[in-house]
Design a protein around this motif. Structure first.
Motif, short mmCIF file in Angstrom:
data_model
loop_
_atom_site.label_atom_id
_atom_site.label_comp_id
_atom_site.label_asym_id
_atom_site.label_seq_id
_atom_site.Cartn_x
_atom_site.Cartn_y
_atom_site.Cartn_z
N VAL A 1 0.83 -1.21 0.00
CA VAL A 1 0.00 0.00 0.00
C VAL A 1 0.87 1.26 0.00
O VAL A 1 0.44 2.31 -0.50
CB VAL A 1 -0.98 0.01 1.19
CG1 VAL A 1 -1.96 -1.15 1.07
CG2 VAL A 1 -0.27 -0.04 2.53
N GLY A 2 2.09 1.15 0.52
CA GLY A 2 3.01 2.28 0.49
C GLY A 2 3.47 2.60 -0.92
O GLY A 2 3.44 3.76 -1.36
N LEU A 3 3.89 1.60 -1.66
CA LEU A 3 4.36 1.83 -3.03
C LEU A 3 3.21 2.27 -3.93
O LEU A 3 3.38 3.12 -4.83
CB LEU A 3 5.09 0.60 -3.57
CG LEU A 3 4.31 -0.67 -3.89
CD1 LEU A 3 3.81 -0.69 -5.33
CD2 LEU A 3 5.16 -1.91 -3.65
N GLN A 4 2.02 1.70 -3.70
CA GLN A 4 0.86 2.12 -4.49
C GLN A 4 0.47 3.56 -4.18
O GLN A 4 -0.01 4.29 -5.05
CB GLN A 4 -0.31 1.16 -4.25
CG GLN A 4 -0.09 -0.22 -4.86
CD GLN A 4 -1.12 -1.24 -4.44
OE1 GLN A 4 -1.74 -1.13 -3.37
NE2 GLN A 4 -1.33 -2.25 -5.27
N SER A 5 0.69 4.00 -2.93
CA SER A 5 0.43 5.39 -2.56
C SER A 5 1.35 6.35 -3.31
O SER A 5 0.99 7.51 -3.55
CB SER A 5 0.60 5.59 -1.05
OG SER A 5 -0.32 4.81 -0.32
N ALA A 6 2.54 5.87 -3.66
CA ALA A 6 3.49 6.69 -4.41
C ALA A 6 3.22 6.61 -5.91
O ALA A 6 3.98 7.18 -6.70
CB ALA A 6 4.92 6.24 -4.10
N GLY A 7 2.16 5.90 -6.30
CA GLY A 7 1.81 5.76 -7.71
C GLY A 7 2.50 4.63 -8.42
O GLY A 7 2.37 4.48 -9.64
N ALA A 8 3.25 3.81 -7.68
CA ALA A 8 3.98 2.70 -8.29
C ALA A 8 3.06 1.50 -8.52
O ALA A 8 1.96 1.41 -7.96
CB ALA A 8 5.17 2.30 -7.42
N VAL A 9 3.55 0.57 -9.32
CA VAL A 9 2.80 -0.64 -9.67
C VAL A 9 3.45 -1.83 -8.97
O VAL A 9 4.64 -2.09 -9.12
CB VAL A 9 2.82 -0.85 -11.20
CG1 VAL A 9 2.03 -2.09 -11.59
CG2 VAL A 9 2.27 0.39 -11.92
#
Length: 512
Positions: A71-79
């Motif tokens: 959820v952290g990486l997705q919050s940064a817009g990452a896949v």
């Protein structure tokens, strides 16, 4: 409906701040604490140079850090790019190259594996760094040090980044080999994923009172999407389980009062085959969700009578469309076992001929799916995407099925698993279903093997139930007496265990 997976964390923290979100090894994180961890991780990924659209891989077993990292990486817009924990270095390297992952989050010491060491010698030109979530960091950065670097990024900057992530943006890329054997990255977006799993959660009746033991691996959509993400959407407590072990599973059900236990049929077959379940307090169990080409009716009945589940459901999905059909809580055991349910609300499903035309109800055809649950496409592979999704928007699953008059789907089998005996089509799942009606057999798999006269014949590989003694001649005679001659296995191999994927599915290619 929330617009993204990180937005689901924020919404859960607002609605159930003090309820347990993740419980692992005696440690409990509330939804409020998970939201704090999400924001901390998001700031760290931004500080690490991750920009919107970058791919970040996770190669680790089920654990709290996996969820926070995702959820952290997705919050940064990452896949998110999950890697199978059974992979060797060559296989993992292939996925890292294909996805062009910029970061890898992994572990050392899980089941004695050193994942970073496995990648030694792999050409990974896009990979900038590895972060060790758990275990000795060595020359790599550990998870606490990685999180600490996020202090250089403000909370507002993280909030601004998340504001750019919408329902049409990609959230993950799960790789699947399909029938070609070459891995393809299945790209799903936030809106598709959240809506699909919210529907799944509604149909199964998941609530904030549930305690959900997630034994399905997080690298698989069953453990990730119909696992911890479903918990986020409904406020249930997620109890990650890193390794499938029958005794440990029973221990956790009993001591941690597990109410929800989804899994492949082999999960329940292993529990019933163990025998000690009868001495355990399993009264907390409420809900089971399973699925396969065919599930033995006797297994469904025993899940109700022996394991004391209140609700048992079967469902059907695939990486390209995580949930397609589902049974209902009011369906009887025969329907649950022999059908995988009706299309979920808002989704179309047909069985079609080779030209893509719908076949009559009761006739076999390839299962086609159209709706919000279907992937965006295969990563940087337009040719494969066009082959999978036709001009009318239908996803061609490669599965063979029959739709009955009620609109319930039955999966006959994968196209590739079918074999032909003397001109008759044989579907392994059907034969396995019959074999598993025997109480002295815990697990069974059927494959086609060459035969000079018939072209191919069925071979059964079976695992006896605990304490049972099987005689090959008796078994083969029983098969001839209980199924059509062309279906009856001509050979049998008795073994202690079947080769399984981490999600509990039999690896047929290894048996072949």
């Amino acid at each position: 409906m929330v617009s993204s997976i990180p937005a689901a964390v924020i919404a859960a923290a607002a609605r159930w701040p003090d309820r347990p979100a993740i419980e692992e090894g005696g440690a409990v994180s509330s939804f409020a604490a998970l939201e704090t961890a999400r924001l901390t991780a998001a700031r760290a990924f931004i500080a690490a140079g991750i920009v919107k659209g970058d791919r970040v891989a996770i190669w680790a077993p089920n654990m709290a850090e996996w969820i926070v990292a995702a959820v952290g990486l997705q919050s940064a817009g990452a896949v998110l790019v999950p890697l199978n924990t059974r992979f060797k270095g060559r296989e993992a390297g292939q996925i890292l190259r294909a996805s062009r992952a910029k970061l890898l989050l992994t572990v050392r010491g899980f089941l004695g594996f050193d994942y970073p060491a496995m990648l030694a010698g792999e050409d990974l030109p896009d990979l900038k760094a590895m972060v060790i979530l758990k275990g000795e960091a060595g020359a790599d950065r550990d998870w606490p040090a990685f999180l600490a670097q996020g202090a250089a990024v403000s909370e507002q900057a993280a909030a601004d980044r998340l504001a750019t992530v919408g329902p049409g943006d990609p959230c993950d890329m799960l790789f699947t080999s399909g029938t070609t054997g070459l891995p393809k990255g299945v790209v799903s977006n936030h809106g598709q994923t959240v809506r699909t799993i919210a529907t799944w959660s509604d149909v199964v009746g998941l609530t904030e009172q549930d305690r959900f033991l997630v034994v399905n691996p997080f690298f698989h959509s069953f453990g990730y999407k119909a696992g911890w993400l479903a918990c986020l959407l409904k406020g249930a407590a997620c109890l990650p389980e890193a390794v499938f072990d029958t005794t440990r599973l029973l221990d956790r059900i009993e001591t941690e009062r597990v109410s929800v236990l989804p899994g492949a049929p082999t999960v329940y077959q292993s529990i019933l085959g163990d025998g000690t379940y009868a001495t355990r307090d399993l009264s907390s169990l409420r809900l089971a969700v399973t699925g396969a080409a065919s599930v033995p009716v006797d297994l469904i009945r025993r899940m109700f009578t022996d394991l004391k589940f209140d609700v048992v459901l079967t469902a059907y999905g695939l990486t390209e469309a995580p949930v397609v059909t589902m049974c209902e809580t009011t369906d009887d055991a025969e329907t649950i076992a022999n059908r995988c349910g009706k299309p979920i609300p808002g989704v179309e499903v047909i069985c079609a001929d080779a030209e893509g035309r719908e076949v009559p109800r009761g006739a076999e055809g390839e299962v086609l799916v159209r709706g919000y649950n279907v992937m965006a496409g295969y990563f940087e592979n337009e040719t494969a995407t066009r082959e999978a999704i036709d001009d009318a928007g239908w996803l061609h699953t490669g599965d063979i099925g029959v739709m009955d008059e009620r609109g319930y789907l039955k999966i006959t089998d994968r196209k590739k698993d079918m074999f032909i005996v003397g001109g008759f089509n044989c579907y392994p799942a059907e034969i396995e279903n019959i074999i598993l009606s025997r109480r002295d057999i815990a697990q069974a798999a059927v494959i086609g093997v060459p035969d000079e006269r018939m072209g191919e014949v069925a071979k059964a590989i079976v695992v006896p139930a605990r304490g049972a003694v099987l005689e090959k001649d008796e078994f083969l005679a029983w098969c001839r007496a209980n199924m059509a001659n062309y279906k009856a296995p001509r050979q049998v191999e008795i073994c202690e265990a079947l080769p399984l994927t981490a999600s509990g599915k039999v690896q047929k290619f290894m048996l072949r």
